[in-house]
Design a protein around this motif. Structure first.
Motif, PDB file in Angstrom:
ATOM      1  N   VAL A  73       0.849  -1.198   0.000  1.00 22.26           N
ATOM      2  CA  VAL A  73       0.000   0.000   0.000  1.00 22.26           C
ATOM      3  C   VAL A  73       0.883   1.246   0.000  1.00 22.26           C
ATOM      4  O   VAL A  73       0.615   2.214  -0.721  1.00 22.26           O
ATOM      5  N   GLY A  74       1.953   1.227   0.776  1.00 26.71           N
ATOM      6  CA  GLY A  74       2.878   2.357   0.801  1.00 26.71           C
ATOM      7  C   GLY A  74       3.528   2.588  -0.559  1.00 26.71           C
ATOM      8  O   GLY A  74       3.678   3.727  -1.002  1.00 26.71           O
ATOM      9  N   ALA A  75       3.915   1.503  -1.223  1.00 35.59           N
ATOM     10  CA  ALA A  75       4.521   1.612  -2.550  1.00 35.59           C
ATOM     11  C   ALA A  75       3.518   2.162  -3.566  1.00 35.59           C
ATOM     12  O   ALA A  75       3.860   2.995  -4.412  1.00 35.59           O
ATOM     13  N   GLU A  76       2.274   1.709  -3.493  1.00 32.44           N
ATOM     14  CA  GLU A  76       1.239   2.233  -4.392  1.00 32.44           C
ATOM     15  C   GLU A  76       1.018   3.719  -4.158  1.00 32.44           C
ATOM     16  O   GLU A  76       0.878   4.492  -5.105  1.00 32.44           O
ATOM     17  N   THR A  77       0.991   4.134  -2.895  1.00 35.62           N
ATOM     18  CA  THR A  77       0.811   5.543  -2.557  1.00 35.62           C
ATOM     19  C   THR A  77       1.967   6.371  -3.106  1.00 35.62           C
ATOM     20  O   THR A  77       1.764   7.432  -3.695  1.00 35.62           O
ATOM     21  N   MET A  78       3.185   5.881  -2.944  1.00 32.59           N
ATOM     22  CA  MET A  78       4.359   6.579  -3.445  1.00 32.59           C
ATOM     23  C   MET A  78       4.312   6.708  -4.960  1.00 32.59           C
ATOM     24  O   MET A  78       4.585   7.774  -5.512  1.00 32.59           O
ATOM     25  N   MET A  79       3.940   5.639  -5.664  1.00 29.04           N
ATOM     26  CA  MET A  79       3.866   5.685  -7.129  1.00 29.04           C
ATOM     27  C   MET A  79       2.779   6.648  -7.591  1.00 29.04           C
ATOM     28  O   MET A  79       2.965   7.392  -8.552  1.00 29.04           O
ATOM     29  N   SER A  80       1.663   6.665  -6.913  1.00 25.43           N
ATOM     30  CA  SER A  80       0.584   7.586  -7.253  1.00 25.43           C
ATOM     31  C   SER A  80       1.058   9.026  -7.098  1.00 25.43           C
ATOM     32  O   SER A  80       0.817   9.874  -7.959  1.00 25.43           O
ATOM     33  N   TRP A  81       1.746   9.321  -6.013  1.00 22.53           N
ATOM     34  CA  TRP A  81       2.273  10.664  -5.783  1.00 22.53           C
ATOM     35  C   TRP A  81       3.304  11.009  -6.850  1.00 22.53           C
ATOM     36  O   TRP A  81       3.274  12.091  -7.426  1.00 22.53           O
ATOM     37  N   LEU A  82       4.204  10.081  -7.150  1.00 23.03           N
ATOM     38  CA  LEU A  82       5.268  10.329  -8.120  1.00 23.03           C
ATOM     39  C   LEU A  82       4.703  10.614  -9.505  1.00 23.03           C
ATOM     40  O   LEU A  82       5.166  11.524 -10.200  1.00 23.03           O
ATOM     41  N   GLU A  83       3.688   9.867  -9.905  1.00 23.43           N
ATOM     42  CA  GLU A  83       3.096  10.056 -11.227  1.00 23.43           C
ATOM     43  C   GLU A  83       2.429  11.417 -11.372  1.00 23.43           C
ATOM     44  O   GLU A  83       2.290  11.928 -12.474  1.00 23.43           O
ATOM     45  N   LYS A  84       2.034  12.049 -10.275  1.00 27.14           N
ATOM     46  CA  LYS A  84       1.380  13.352 -10.314  1.00 27.14           C
ATOM     47  C   LYS A  84       2.372  14.503 -10.283  1.00 27.14           C
ATOM     48  O   LYS A  84       1.970  15.656 -10.421  1.00 27.14           O
ATOM     49  N   GLN A  85       3.653  14.210 -10.147  1.00 29.64           N
ATOM     50  CA  GLN A  85       4.661  15.271 -10.128  1.00 29.64           C
ATOM     51  C   GLN A  85       4.953  15.730 -11.555  1.00 29.64           C
ATOM     52  O   GLN A  85       4.963  14.931 -12.491  1.00 29.64           O
ATOM     53  N   ASN A  86       5.178  17.024 -11.725  1.00 32.11           N
ATOM     54  CA  ASN A  86       5.432  17.584 -13.052  1.00 32.11           C
ATOM     55  C   ASN A  86       6.647  16.948 -13.705  1.00 32.11           C
ATOM     56  O   ASN A  86       6.670  16.738 -14.922  1.00 32.11           O
ATOM     57  N   GLU A  87       7.671  16.639 -12.909  1.00 34.77           N
ATOM     58  CA  GLU A  87       8.876  16.059 -13.475  1.00 34.77           C
ATOM     59  C   GLU A  87       8.666  14.662 -14.022  1.00 34.77           C
ATOM     60  O   GLU A  87       9.411  14.199 -14.882  1.00 34.77           O
TER      61      GLU A  87
END
Length: 75
Positions: free
Chosen positions: A56-70
């Protein structure tokens, strides 16, 4: 001006014998009570996240990362 050259023969490190190195390592493995430490044994299962919590933590991190402009390619 002699003090400028005082350390010219000092390599900047201490040369230890094999026995001194072994003694240092043995001292690090023993705590104040004289018993040998084992950090893996001291860590209880309760302090480690479960597999599902980690996922769940990894999914949350990936979701956050995908929303970053970079991370997002230009549309």
């Amino acid at each position: 001006m002699e003090w400028l050259g005082v350390d010219s023969n000092d390599p900047g490190y201490q040369i230890l014998t094999d026995q001194e190195i072994a003694d240092m390592l043995n001292d690090e493995d023993t705590d104040t009570t004289g018993s040998v430490r084992d950090d893996a044994e001291n860590e209880t299962e309760e302090t480690r996240p479960t597999h599902s919590e980690a996922f769940v933590g990894a999914e949350t991190m990936m979701s956050w990362l995908e929303k970053q402009n970079e991370s997002s390619p230009p549309s």
